[in-house]
Motif scaffolding. Structure first.
Motif, PDB file in Angstrom:
ATOM      1  N   TYR A  79      56.603  74.427  72.626  1.00 56.94           N
ATOM      2  CA  TYR A  79      56.235  73.508  71.550  1.00 56.94           C
ATOM      3  C   TYR A  79      55.183  74.213  70.695  1.00 56.94           C
ATOM      4  O   TYR A  79      54.185  74.735  71.219  1.00 56.94           O
TER       5      TYR A  79
ATOM      6  N   ARG B 181      64.017  77.710  73.609  1.00 50.48           N
ATOM      7  CA  ARG B 181      63.974  76.541  72.745  1.00 50.48           C
ATOM      8  C   ARG B 181      62.580  76.377  72.135  1.00 50.48           C
ATOM      9  O   ARG B 181      61.572  76.501  72.829  1.00 50.48           O
TER      10      ARG B 181
ATOM     11  N   ASP C 211      60.394  73.650  69.821  1.00 48.55           N
ATOM     12  CA  ASP C 211      60.227  72.368  69.146  1.00 48.55           C
ATOM     13  C   ASP C 211      58.870  72.354  68.466  1.00 48.55           C
ATOM     14  O   ASP C 211      57.984  73.160  68.788  1.00 48.55           O
TER      15      ASP C 211
END
Length: 354
Positions: A175, A197, A199
């Motif tokens: 994140y 990933r 975010d």
């Protein structure tokens, strides 16, 4: 490589910490001038010494384990594995009839990759939050054009190096807390198309080093890692998380050991200006906050929503409520800071020479 694991009992503890991090084996074999084994020194031994108030200028002979597990030539591989598993050690020195170290067995060479992974905590499900919303004014004029996370450090950007260091340990969920030039950061990763990933936590206004974390309250569980976007830590993340969990800390602060020698005589005075003591060229040891933290996700509920809030405020609140806040020390060589020009230039030099 094996010779790099040998050290003298008269060597300083701080030097041993450097050596441990450079070899990445987590153990040194302490020997006399004839090569006879006097003891073993692990990174855990050094941390316990430091956290117990031990002097970094102290000698290894004061700190090492003088009764370590050893292996003789010809011992069966399975017996060695069983003993190392029972003792929860990652290395065992091999000694000859005179007690001299001639070789060593390491857990990762005795076992297959699957066993090695089972022997330590997996970080695959541990999310990492990077605080990347600041303006980076200390790096102007670079940051007048680029956001601080995208400042080049060698062949990559600062934030790529940071994220890649976690990917090596299995982390695949990140994140990024963003504010200043956030569109540039998102566009960069959209084009990069990494295997992990990413975010985003968007700050409508600056919320300090911890205010935006309230957005993750209830969305993450277990332990999390929070790091600034201008610090590169070259240390064992598995060992950090193991320490955090073993100590049952709510927050663990990763600190760097810094030593300073003052090249002058220091004068102590009393209220009326009279000299009461003089210390000639004193030496000081400090533990400095690196900007990397391991937290229990449950601590995030203490962060007020939408308010400017620093992680140091969260630490104070956790301690006020009786929680556990510990530290995990690393050497100054394991902490690369890119947050201001002098440190940025030093980091570039270290990366080029690596």
């Amino acid at each position: 490589m094996f010779e790099k694991l040998l050290t003298s009992p008269r060597r300083k503890v701080l030097d041993a910490l450097y050596q441990l991090e450079e070899t990445r084996r987590k153990v040194l074999f302490v020997t006399d001038e004839e090569g006879q084994l006097l003891g073993t020194l692990t990174d855990g031994d050094v941390r316990r010494w430091i956290l117990g108030g031990g002097d970094l200028a102290g000698e290894i002979g004061q700190v090492c384990n003088t009764s370590p597990y050893t292996v003789r030539l010809g011992e069966h591989r399975d017996d060695i594995k069983q003993a190392m598993h029972r003792l929860q050690i990652t290395a065992a020195p091999v000694i000859d009839d005179r007690g001299c170290v001639i070789d060593a067995h390491f857990w990762e060479t005795l076992c297959g990759d699957e066993e090695v992974e089972n022997h330590r905590y997996s970080l695959k499900n541990l999310p990492v939050i990077v605080m990347a919303g600041g303006k980076g004014t200390r790096l102007a004029p670079f940051t007048n054009v680029l956001p601080k996370p995208l400042i080049p450090v060698g062949e990559k950007t600062a934030i790529e190096i940071i994220l890649d260091s976690f990917v090596e340990y299995g982390v695949d969920q990140f994140y990024l807390s963003v504010n200043y030039k956030s569109k540039m950061i998102k566009a960069y990763f959209d084009e990069l198309e990494p295997d992990y990933r990413v975010d985003y936590i968007y700050e409508d206004k600056p919320l300090g080093t911890g205010g935006s974390l309230c957005a993750l309250n209830g969305k993450v569980s277990g332990d999390i890692i929070v790091t600034n976007c201008d610090v590169i830590i070259k240390a064992d993340y598995h060992a950090m998380v193991e320490h955090h969990r073993r100590e049952e800390n709510d927050i663990t602060v990763v600190v760097s050991m810094r030593s300073y020698d003052i090249p002058y005589g220091i004068c102590d005075i009393v209220d009326n200006g009279q000299l009461c003591a003089m210390r000639e060229k004193p030496h000081y040891d400090f533990m400095v906050n690196t900007g990397l933290y391991i937290l229990k996700a449950s601590a995030l509920k203490l962060i007020p929503e939408g308010e400017f809030y620093h992680l140091t405020d969260l630490i104070d609140e956790v301690r006020r409520q009786g929680g556990r806040v510990g530290v995990y020390p690393i050497s100054e060589k394991a902490w690369l800071d890119t947050g201001e020009w002098r440190q940025y230039c030093e980091t570039i030099s270290q990366i080029k020479s690596a």
